[in-house]
Design a protein around this motif. Structure first.
Motif, PDB file in Angstrom:
ATOM      1  N   GLY A  89       0.689  -1.053  -0.048  1.00 39.26           N
ATOM      2  CA  GLY A  89       0.104  -0.149  -0.178  1.00 39.26           C
ATOM      3  C   GLY A  89       1.306   1.115  -0.249  1.00 39.26           C
ATOM      4  O   GLY A  89       2.299   0.839   0.044  1.00 39.26           O
ATOM      5  N   VAL A  90      -0.297   2.113  -0.462  1.00 37.28           N
ATOM      6  CA  VAL A  90       1.038   3.981  -0.566  1.00 37.28           C
ATOM      7  C   VAL A  90      -0.091   4.544   0.595  1.00 37.28           C
ATOM      8  O   VAL A  90      -1.434   4.994   0.372  1.00 37.28           O
ATOM      9  N   ARG A  91       0.704   5.405   2.018  1.00 30.91           N
ATOM     10  CA  ARG A  91      -0.029   6.466   1.856  1.00 30.91           C
ATOM     11  C   ARG A  91       1.118   7.854   1.806  1.00 30.91           C
ATOM     12  O   ARG A  91       1.686   7.972   1.530  1.00 30.91           O
ATOM     13  N   GLN A  92      -0.407   8.593   1.660  1.00 31.19           N
ATOM     14  CA  GLN A  92      -0.087   9.683   0.953  1.00 31.19           C
ATOM     15  C   GLN A  92       0.080  10.488   1.906  1.00 31.19           C
ATOM     16  O   GLN A  92      -0.493  12.153   2.627  1.00 31.19           O
ATOM     17  N   THR A  93       1.428  10.814   2.143  1.00 35.31           N
ATOM     18  CA  THR A  93       2.191  11.442   3.175  1.00 35.31           C
ATOM     19  C   THR A  93       2.506  12.878   2.746  1.00 35.31           C
ATOM     20  O   THR A  93       2.970  12.429   1.102  1.00 35.31           O
ATOM     21  N   THR A  94       3.566  13.782   3.459  1.00 40.27           N
ATOM     22  CA  THR A  94       3.941  14.705   2.711  1.00 40.27           C
ATOM     23  C   THR A  94       4.869  15.066   3.598  1.00 40.27           C
ATOM     24  O   THR A  94       5.466  15.062   4.494  1.00 40.27           O
ATOM     25  N   PRO A  95       6.366  15.648   2.672  1.00 38.34           N
ATOM     26  CA  PRO A  95       6.279  15.724   1.229  1.00 38.34           C
ATOM     27  C   PRO A  95       5.887  14.641  -0.017  1.00 38.34           C
ATOM     28  O   PRO A  95       6.010  15.069  -1.319  1.00 38.34           O
TER      29      PRO A  95
END
Length: 276
Positions: free
Chosen positions: A43-49
Motif C-alpha cells: 500500500g501507499v500512504r499519501q504523506t507529505t512531502p
C-alpha cells in the motif's frame, strides 16, 4: 505493525497489522489439520512531502489439534513477517518483523455460530522501523458461517511488556477491530471488509496517538484444496498517520494435512458441521 515516524516521541502503532484477519472466519473452529497461510499486502500512504509505500509479507503455520479444553478446540499458530518501507520517498528499508507464537480456544456455539479466544506473544525484533518490544496479544472473535455467509467480528487488544524501548520511541497499548461480511457462490467468495485501529492512552503528553478506519471489498476462489483471497482497502479516516492509505492484499490458504471428514467443500477454514 507500523513504521516509526514523526518528531519527538516516535509513533509506534499496533504490533498486529490492522486488517490482517479480514476475510477469515476466525471465530469458527478450524478442521483438524495443519495449514500454511501466506499473505502479502502493498500500500501507499499519501504523506507529505512524499508518499510512504509499505509492503508486509507474513507466513503462518496453523495447527488445529485433536484436543479439547473447556469444550473448545485447541489450536496453535506460529507466524513471522517480513516488511519493507520507504518513508516519504526515501530509500527502502527492509527486515524481519516480530515473530508471533499463540494458542487459541475455539467453541462451536451451535446454529452456525462460533467464538474463539487467542492469547499470543510477539517476540522482540531488531528491525528498527518496526515495533521492537515484546508484547501480548488477546483476540476475541465471533463468526456466523451458515447459509454460505461469513459474518465475523475480530477484536484485538495488545499490551506491551516492560522491555526498554529504543530512544525516543513510545509503544502504546492498542485495540484493532477487523470486520468481514462475505458470501460464497459455489467456489467464489465475494463481499465487504473493514477494519479500525486505535492507540490507547500512554500518559506521555507529547505523544500523538494513531488511529484509522478502512473499508474495502474482497473476492476469493477455492481451487480445492487451496483457497486464494484478494482484497483492496482504503482509509476513510486517519489520525496522526500523516495521510490515508490505499492497500492491496493477497492471501493463500494451503492445507498441509487435513481431516477430510471435517473439511467442507468451497469453505475457507470452516468445519462441515458449521456449514450445515
Amino acid at each position: 505493525m507500523s513504521c516509526l515516524a514523526g518528531s519527538g516521541p516516535a509513533e509506534a502503532g499496533s504490533a498486529a497489522q490492522p486488517g490482517q484477519s479480514v476475510g477469515l472466519p476466525v471465530g469458527a473452529q478450524i478442521p483438524h489439520g495443519l495449514y500454511w497461510i501466506t499473505a502479502t499486502n502493498f500500500g501507499v500512504r499519501q504523506t507529505t512531502p512524499g508518499v510512504t509505500p509499505l509492503n508486509v509479507n507474513t507466513t503462518t503455520l496453523a495447527w488445529s489439534t485433536p484436543w479439547e479444553l473447556a469444550g473448545a478446540r485447541v489450536q496453535f499458530f506460529l507466524g513471522a513477517p517480513y516488511s519493507a518501507v520507504a518513508p516519504q520517498d526515501s530509500a527502502w528499508q527492509s527486515g524481519f518483523g516480530q515473530p508471533l507464537l499463540a494458542g487459541q480456544l475455539a467453541w462451536d456455539l451451535g446454529n452456525d455460530f462460533g467464538f474463539s479466544y487467542l492469547l499470543g506473544g510477539y517476540f522482540p525484533s531488531q528491525t528498527r522501523f518496526t515495533t521492537q518490544t515484546s508484547s501480548l496479544t488477546h483476540r476475541f472473535a465471533l463468526s456466523y458461517v451458515g447459509n454460505d455467509w461469513n459474518l465475523t467480528a475480530h477484536l484485538f487488544y495488545g499490551h506491551f511488556l516492560g522491555d526498554r524501548p529504543p530512544p525516543g520511541a513510545v509503544y502504546p497499548d492498542y485495540m484493532n477491530l477487523d470486520l468481514t461480511a462475505t458470501r460464497n457462490f459455489g467456489k467464489w467468495q465475494i463481499g465487504a471488509v473493514a477494519f479500525g485501529s486505535t492507540d490507547l492512552p500512554t500518559g506521555v503528553a507529547s505523544y500523538r496517538p494513531q488511529g484509522q478506519i478502512a473499508v474495502g471489498g474482497l473476492i476469493g476462489y477455492n481451487f480445492g484444496p487451496v483457497n486464494l483471497q484478494a482484497f483492496v482497502t482504503r482509509d476513510v479516516i486517519d489520525r496522526n498517520y500523516g495521510g490515508r492509505d490505499t492497500r492491496a492484499w493477497l492471501r493463500a490458504i494451503v492445507p498441509l494435512y487435513q481431516d477430510k471428514r471435517e473439511a467442507a467443500p468451497n469453505r475457507t477454514l470452516v468445519t462441515r458441521e458449521q456449514s450445515q
